[in-house]
Design a protein around this motif. Structure first.
Motif, short mmCIF file in Angstrom:
data_model
loop_
_atom_site.label_atom_id
_atom_site.label_comp_id
_atom_site.label_asym_id
_atom_site.label_seq_id
_atom_site.Cartn_x
_atom_site.Cartn_y
_atom_site.Cartn_z
N ILE A 211 0.82 -1.22 0.00
CA ILE A 211 0.00 0.00 0.00
C ILE A 211 0.85 1.27 0.00
O ILE A 211 0.32 2.37 -0.05
CB ILE A 211 -0.94 0.03 1.22
CG1 ILE A 211 -0.13 0.11 2.51
CG2 ILE A 211 -1.87 -1.16 1.22
CD1 ILE A 211 -0.86 0.67 3.67
N GLY A 212 2.17 1.13 0.04
CA GLY A 212 3.04 2.30 0.14
C GLY A 212 3.13 3.13 -1.12
O GLY A 212 3.31 4.33 -1.07
N PRO A 249 3.60 6.83 5.42
CA PRO A 249 3.48 6.92 6.89
C PRO A 249 2.46 5.93 7.44
O PRO A 249 2.68 5.32 8.50
CB PRO A 249 3.04 8.37 7.13
CG PRO A 249 3.45 9.10 5.90
CD PRO A 249 3.32 8.14 4.78
N TYR A 250 1.38 5.78 6.73
CA TYR A 250 0.32 4.84 7.12
C TYR A 250 0.84 3.41 7.09
O TYR A 250 0.60 2.61 8.01
CB TYR A 250 -0.84 5.07 6.16
CG TYR A 250 -1.94 4.06 6.11
CD1 TYR A 250 -2.57 3.59 7.25
CD2 TYR A 250 -2.39 3.58 4.88
CE1 TYR A 250 -3.60 2.67 7.18
CE2 TYR A 250 -3.42 2.67 4.79
CZ TYR A 250 -4.02 2.22 5.94
OH TYR A 250 -5.04 1.30 5.86
N LEU A 254 1.25 0.68 10.25
CA LEU A 254 0.66 -0.66 10.20
C LEU A 254 1.72 -1.74 10.43
O LEU A 254 1.50 -2.69 11.18
CB LEU A 254 0.01 -0.88 8.83
CG LEU A 254 -1.28 -0.13 8.50
CD1 LEU A 254 -1.73 -0.47 7.09
CD2 LEU A 254 -2.38 -0.46 9.49
N ALA A 255 2.88 -1.59 9.76
CA ALA A 255 3.95 -2.59 9.90
C ALA A 255 4.48 -2.64 11.32
O ALA A 255 4.76 -3.73 11.85
CB ALA A 255 5.08 -2.28 8.91
N ALA A 256 4.62 -1.49 11.96
CA ALA A 256 5.14 -1.44 13.33
C ALA A 256 4.20 -2.16 14.29
O ALA A 256 4.65 -2.97 15.12
CB ALA A 256 5.33 0.01 13.76
N THR A 531 -4.85 -3.31 12.25
CA THR A 531 -4.97 -2.72 10.92
C THR A 531 -6.32 -2.02 10.75
O THR A 531 -6.40 -0.93 10.17
CB THR A 531 -4.80 -3.80 9.84
OG1 THR A 531 -3.48 -4.35 9.93
CG2 THR A 531 -5.01 -3.22 8.45
N THR A 532 -7.38 -2.64 11.25
CA THR A 532 -8.71 -2.04 11.15
C THR A 532 -8.77 -0.70 11.88
O THR A 532 -9.25 0.31 11.34
CB THR A 532 -9.77 -2.99 11.73
OG1 THR A 532 -9.73 -4.24 11.03
CG2 THR A 532 -11.17 -2.40 11.62
N ILE A 533 -8.24 -0.66 13.09
CA ILE A 533 -8.28 0.57 13.89
C ILE A 533 -7.41 1.66 13.27
O ILE A 533 -7.83 2.82 13.14
CB ILE A 533 -7.84 0.27 15.34
CG1 ILE A 533 -8.85 -0.67 16.02
CG2 ILE A 533 -7.71 1.56 16.15
CD1 ILE A 533 -8.39 -1.20 17.37
#
Length: 558
Positions: A211-212, A249-250, A254-256, A531-533
């Motif tokens: 998604i990056g 950034p998003y 998510l990855a973190a 991920t949803t939040i």
């Protein structure tokens, strides 16, 4: 009584059960189109009814995969002309457009990295730089897989990590620090918890990394294409720079959260006294052995080759070119071409032109410098006897290129175009009016949850094709910007963490590491929740910073 060698006769119930198990795909292919005929009532059906019928049949076929996804995508070409919805030429134009050419171009660029092995070099460099404990190795693998997946397909990024994971785990197993496989009571070998962690981190990182950038995964180009098809007069909101300004950034967030969840659950991170932490503690000898194995494998790659250098130059140049075409923060090369020819169309030159140019150069330019041996040759034997391989080899690429996905995208674009022209979008919007009384932040959450649930049991691209147009219609009916809702549904359609069938990466690690579905579900629950939040908060609070128009209803919507 039956003799010992005679099998009991099957009952009608058993026959029916076996028939369904073997032929369920064929049954669906026959039954579903018949059942949905009710959508065409009363006869004669209107064009919007035929569009709805086609959408419903394709949705079931896409979700169940009773026939290949690409074959299902041919239905608009069959149904729409025969039903008077759209002419054949008009429908077929949806299967070859700018978004599809950009998709093919991104696949070609990505495959150049795979052919020269540059992605493996990046993986080993990251591991050598970050360290060799479980925590450090998993961080390195997450970082490199996420980064690589921004530029190549998620499936390729996941496949890259499979042999590297096995190499590292085998070293630890030889030191008796862990077991790659456990044995069940039935004598079957299945992945241990730590193996499940390593391989799930690989596929989850690839999913998130996609998604990056706009070219990171097919769903990005799908929802952009659907938005452009539905609102051709809209400004170029989803340009490469703006997409990445939101996506990077998003993606990092998510990855973190995904990685921290996996480390806490499987490695005992932040829980030093837990049984999991004690079980997965690595001795200094184990660390030294892991380091030796990685260094040995990295040494086998040798120095950076001319081939890899050409890929870095061309691929890197393409990424810079995508960013600089029309960045809207300074005058890009696309803007200069538009101004030079005194054109009013701000979208006159698009990213697909650059993708095609760089792809052409990859097939044209050489992967080595052996050509210059001709200048120094003195005898016949000194001349090269074979043609020089280009940076990208056509025969190798065409055998591995998933070009069938272009039909899947085209089918979605044809549906979207027909739904808009026949008024189906308005009909769907009328049925969604009851959501108008809910606050926007809650509706976005409902959309995100629903899309993520569906994409776990269906193809990501198919999910985007079905739900993105509906979400845009919903936005228009409740007085919100459709761009806001297509961003929410488009990004959410990538997130399959729980079930293996939702994305090829999950299937790859499940089959390679023998991960039971139950273990994958257990591993995927945490990342799905986080991920949803994060998606909900990012779409509602951060997206309007990148796209200030989200809080208004521009003229192009009307």
């Amino acid at each position: 009584m039956f003799s010992s060698g005679q099998e009991p006769r099957l009952t009608n119930k058993d026959k029916l059960k076996l028939f369904f198990l073997v032929h369920w795909r064929g049954i669906l292919c026959v039954v579903v189109p018949i059942l949905f005929i009710v959508m065409l009532l009363p006869f004669p059906p209107q064009p919007y009814q035929w569009t709805a019928y086609c959408l419903a049949v394709m949705a079931v076929f896409w979700v169940s995969e009773c026939i290949p996804l690409a074959v299902t995508s041919f239905l608009p070409i069959i149904i729409f002309p025969l039903a008077g919805v759209s002419g054949t030429v008009e429908v077929c134009k949806c299967y070859v457009n700018d978004s599809l050419m950009m998709f093919l171009g991104s696949l070609i660029l990505a495959y150049s990295v795979e052919q020269c092995g540059l992605h493996e070099r990046l993986a080993y460099i990251a591991i050598r730089s970050i360290g060799y404990s479980h925590v450090r190795l998993l961080i390195a693998m997450c970082v490199v897989t996420t980064f690589v997946s921004m530029w190549i397909t998620n499936t390729a990024a996941t496949t890259m990590m499979v042999p590297i994971n096995f190499a590292v785990l085998k070293v630890f197993e030889d030191q008796k620090l862990l077991q790659i496989y456990e044995t069940t009571s039935d004598g079957e070998k299945i992945a241990s918890d730590i193996t499940t962690c390593y391989f799930c981190v690989a596929t989850y990182s690839a999913t998130i990394g996609g998604i990056g950038t706009l070219v990171g995964t097919a769903t990005n180009l799908v929802f952009k294409g659907l938005f452009v098809t539905a609102y051709p007069e809209a400004p170029e909101y989803l340009s490469f720079p703006k997409f990445s300004a939101f996506g990077v950034p998003y993606m990092i967030l998510l990855a973190a959260f995904m990685l921290v969840n996996m480390l806490i659950m499987y490695v005992g991170f932040l829980r030093p006294k837990s049984e999991v932490a004690k079980k997965n503690k690595i001795t200094p000898e184990g660390l030294a052995a892991a380091k030796l194995a990685v260094e040995t494998n990295y040494a086998k790659l040798g120095p950076v080759s001319f081939w890899e250098g050409m890929v870095i130059l061309l691929f890197g140049g393409a990424m810079v070119g995508f960013f600089c075409r029309s960045p809207q923060i300074f005058t890009g090369w696309g803007d200069l071409i538009k101004d030079y020819f005194d054109l009013t169309d701000a979208k006159y030159v698009r990213d697909s032109a650059l993708a095609a140019l760089v792809s052409f150069l990859m097939f044209l330019l050489p992967s080595n410098l052996s050509f210059f041996r001709n200048c120094k040759a003195k005898f016949y034997e000194d001349f090269p006897k074979e043609r020089i391989r280009s940076v990208l080899d056509w025969k190798s690429m065409i055998s591995a290129l998933p070009y069938s996905f272009t039909f899947l995208l085209g089918g979605g674009f044809a549906l979207s175009d027909a739904a808009k022209k026949t008024g189906l979008n308005d009909k769907i919007g009328d049925s969604l009016q009851q959501l108008k009384f809910l606050p926007n932040i809650l509706i976005l959450l409902i959309v995100i949850i629903f899309v993520i649930m569906l994409t776990n049991i269906a193809s990501n691209v198919a999910t985007a094709n079905v739900l993105c147009p509906i979400s845009m219609t919903l936005a228009k009916e409740i007085g919100e910007n459709p761009l806001w809702y297509v961003i929410a549904s488009g990004f959410s359609s990538s997130y399959c963490f729980i079930l293996p069938i939702g994305t090829p990466g999950n299937l790859i690690v499940q089959s390679a590491a023998k991960i039971p579905t139950v273990k994958m579900i257990k591993a995927g629950v945490g990342p799905t929740i986080s991920t949803t939040i994060i998606t909900w908060l990012a779409v509602y609070f951060y997206a309007p910073i990148i796209w200030p128009d989200l809080h208004s209803l521009p003229d192009w919507v009307k």
